[in-house]
Design an enzyme around this catalytic site. Structure first.
Site, PDB file in Angstrom:
ATOM      1  N   ASP A  80      16.536  54.827  87.464  1.00 31.15           N
ATOM      2  CA  ASP A  80      17.721  55.692  87.413  1.00 31.15           C
ATOM      3  C   ASP A  80      18.606  55.540  88.650  1.00 31.15           C
ATOM      4  OD1 ASP A  80      19.387  57.566  86.270  1.00 31.15           O
ATOM      5  OD2 ASP A  80      18.314  59.274  87.088  1.00 31.15           O
ATOM      6  N   ASN A 135      20.165  58.134  75.533  1.00 33.08           N
ATOM      7  CA  ASN A 135      21.223  57.328  76.161  1.00 33.08           C
ATOM      8  C   ASN A 135      22.295  56.843  75.177  1.00 33.08           C
ATOM      9  OD1 ASN A 135      18.946  55.908  78.650  1.00 33.08           O
ATOM     10  ND2 ASN A 135      20.407  57.595  78.891  1.00 33.08           N
TER      11      ASN A 135
HETATM   12  C1  IPE Z   1      16.522  58.389  82.235  1.00 32.30           C
HETATM   13  O1  IPE Z   1      17.686  58.426  82.976  1.00 32.30           O
HETATM   14  C2  IPE Z   1      16.538  57.231  81.302  1.00 32.30           C
HETATM   15  C3  IPE Z   1      16.489  55.914  81.913  1.00 32.30           C
HETATM   16  C4  IPE Z   1      16.396  55.647  83.187  1.00 32.30           C
HETATM   17  C5  IPE Z   1      16.531  54.816  81.002  1.00 32.30           C
HETATM   18  P1  IPE Z   1      18.938  59.336  82.535  1.00 32.30           P
HETATM   19  O2  IPE Z   1      19.982  59.104  83.537  1.00 32.30           O
HETATM   20  O3  IPE Z   1      19.281  59.063  81.125  1.00 32.30           O
HETATM   21  O4  IPE Z   1      18.321  60.796  82.633  1.00 32.30           O
HETATM   22  P2  IPE Z   1      19.028  62.195  82.851  1.00 32.30           P
HETATM   23  O5  IPE Z   1      20.124  62.291  81.834  1.00 32.30           O
HETATM   24  O6  IPE Z   1      19.553  62.214  84.237  1.00 32.30           O
HETATM   25  O7  IPE Z   1      17.944  63.201  82.654  1.00 32.30           O
HETATM   26  C1  IPE Z   2      19.816  54.482  84.711  1.00 31.10           C
HETATM   27  O1  IPE Z   2      20.925  54.647  85.488  1.00 31.10           O
HETATM   28  C2  IPE Z   2      20.000  53.474  83.608  1.00 31.10           C
HETATM   29  C3  IPE Z   2      20.040  54.062  82.254  1.00 31.10           C
HETATM   30  C4  IPE Z   2      19.879  55.303  81.962  1.00 31.10           C
HETATM   31  C5  IPE Z   2      20.271  53.134  81.178  1.00 31.10           C
HETATM   32  P1  IPE Z   2      22.067  55.673  85.083  1.00 31.10           P
HETATM   33  O2  IPE Z   2      23.081  54.946  84.278  1.00 31.10           O
HETATM   34  O3  IPE Z   2      21.505  56.885  84.447  1.00 31.10           O
HETATM   35  O4  IPE Z   2      22.666  56.013  86.494  1.00 31.10           O
HETATM   36  P2  IPE Z   2      23.181  57.431  86.978  1.00 31.10           P
HETATM   37  O5  IPE Z   2      22.043  58.390  86.812  1.00 31.10           O
HETATM   38  O6  IPE Z   2      24.340  57.778  86.117  1.00 31.10           O
HETATM   39  O7  IPE Z   2      23.543  57.213  88.388  1.00 31.10           O
HETATM   40 MG    MG Z   3      20.814  58.627  85.200  1.00 29.90          MG
END
Ligand code: IPE
Ligand code: IPE
Ligand code: MG
Length: 252
Positions: A30, A78
């Site tokens: 993340d 997602n």
């Molecule tokens: C969790 O991250 C999913 C992945 C890293 C693939 P998210 O960014 O989707 O999670 P939330 O929305 O902050 O809980």
């Molecule tokens: C994690 O990074 C990757 C996925 C969830 C696919 P994010 O895209 O959630 O990154 P932040 O949390 O918005 O910084």
């Molecule tokens: Mg995220």
């Protein structure tokens, strides 16, 4: 009389105990979007950087002798993101899988998918299945990477429950005989040890639907580092921290 003060020798840096490493690590990759935004880049640039980090960390785990790494790449939630971002993530997975197909045998790893690939575009789904099949055929594998794609812990539990109920209906099993061991054979993680350590970078203190069943007794490690900045040194720090944990599993 001492004219100068002898510098106290600093303690030697702590080193990892190879006999106490986790067998299975889970990582919620993340922070890609925030990493990009901080640099004035589009979020997709963060995902591309995150994919590089994943390559580095997977090899580091392999080199440390950790047999299983499970990474959260795309959750069942997602899909709520803009289509361009979802497509970019799919494109990065495709790129990685084509590369992995070339390197798996040479580099001694295999890839397994956790999650429901049904809604994934057919061409990419085929590539996922092809990579998984090719990995299953590789001999002498020391490191397995489980890629969670369109994965949600609750969705996994529902899919397992449906499959188990169907087996009951078909007379292949009995409700009263269900136990944890039997149920876990219906999960995507069938046959694998539970994660010993789950790492979440980016400062969020939640699991976001990751390995809901399997993480019941995992040690959790949170860091503010954003995933694209995550490095082997950060992983080593998490492992050192893990080695100081007292795992009791409800005992004393
Ligand atoms: C969790 O991250 C999913 C992945 C890293 C693939 P998210 O960014 O989707 O999670 P939330 O929305 O902050 O809980
Ligand atoms: C994690 O990074 C990757 C996925 C969830 C696919 P994010 O895209 O959630 O990154 P932040 O949390 O918005 O910084
Ligand atoms: Mg995220």
């Amino acid at each position: 009389m001492a004219f100068f003060k002898r510098k106290k020798p600093s303690p030697p840096p702590e080193t990892l105990d190879p006999s106490r490493l986790p067998r299975h690590i889970g990582i919620i990759m993340d922070g890609n979007g925030r990493w990009a935004q901080k640099r004035g880049l589009p979020r997709t640039a963060g995902h591309a950087a995150g994919a590089e980090t994943f390559r580095t960390i997977a090899y580091h785990c392999r080199d440390l002798g950790i047999p299983y790494l499970t990474v959260y790449a795309f959750s069942t939630e997602n899909w709520k993101r803009p289509m361009e971002e979802v497509s970019a993530i799919m494109g990065l997975l495709r790129k990685y899988l084509l590369e992995a197909l070339e390197k798996m045998e040479r580099d001694g790893f295999r890839i397994v998918f956790f999650g429901d690939l049904t809604p994934v575009p057919p061409e990419l789904r085929e590539l996922c299945l092809e990579t998984q099949a090719a990995g299953a055929a590789v001999e002498g594998v020391r490191h397995q990477i489980n890629v969670c794609f369109n994965y949600g812990g609750r969705d996994e539990l529902l899919r397992a429950a449906r499959a188990w109920a169907a087996d009951c209906q078909a007379g292949r099993c009995l409700p009263e005989a269900l136990d944890e061991e039997t149920f876990s054979r219906y999960l995507d993680s069938r046959g694998l040890p539970d994660p010993d350590l789950v790492i979440r970078p980016s400062g969020e203190l939640r699991l976001s639907n990751f390995l809901t069943w399997q993480s019941a007794y995992a040690e959790l490690y949170f860091t503010d580092v954003l995933w694209p900045d995550f490095s082997p040194a950060v992983l080593d720090q998490a492992l050192l921290d893990y080695q100081h944990r007292a795992r009791r599993f409800g005992g004393i």
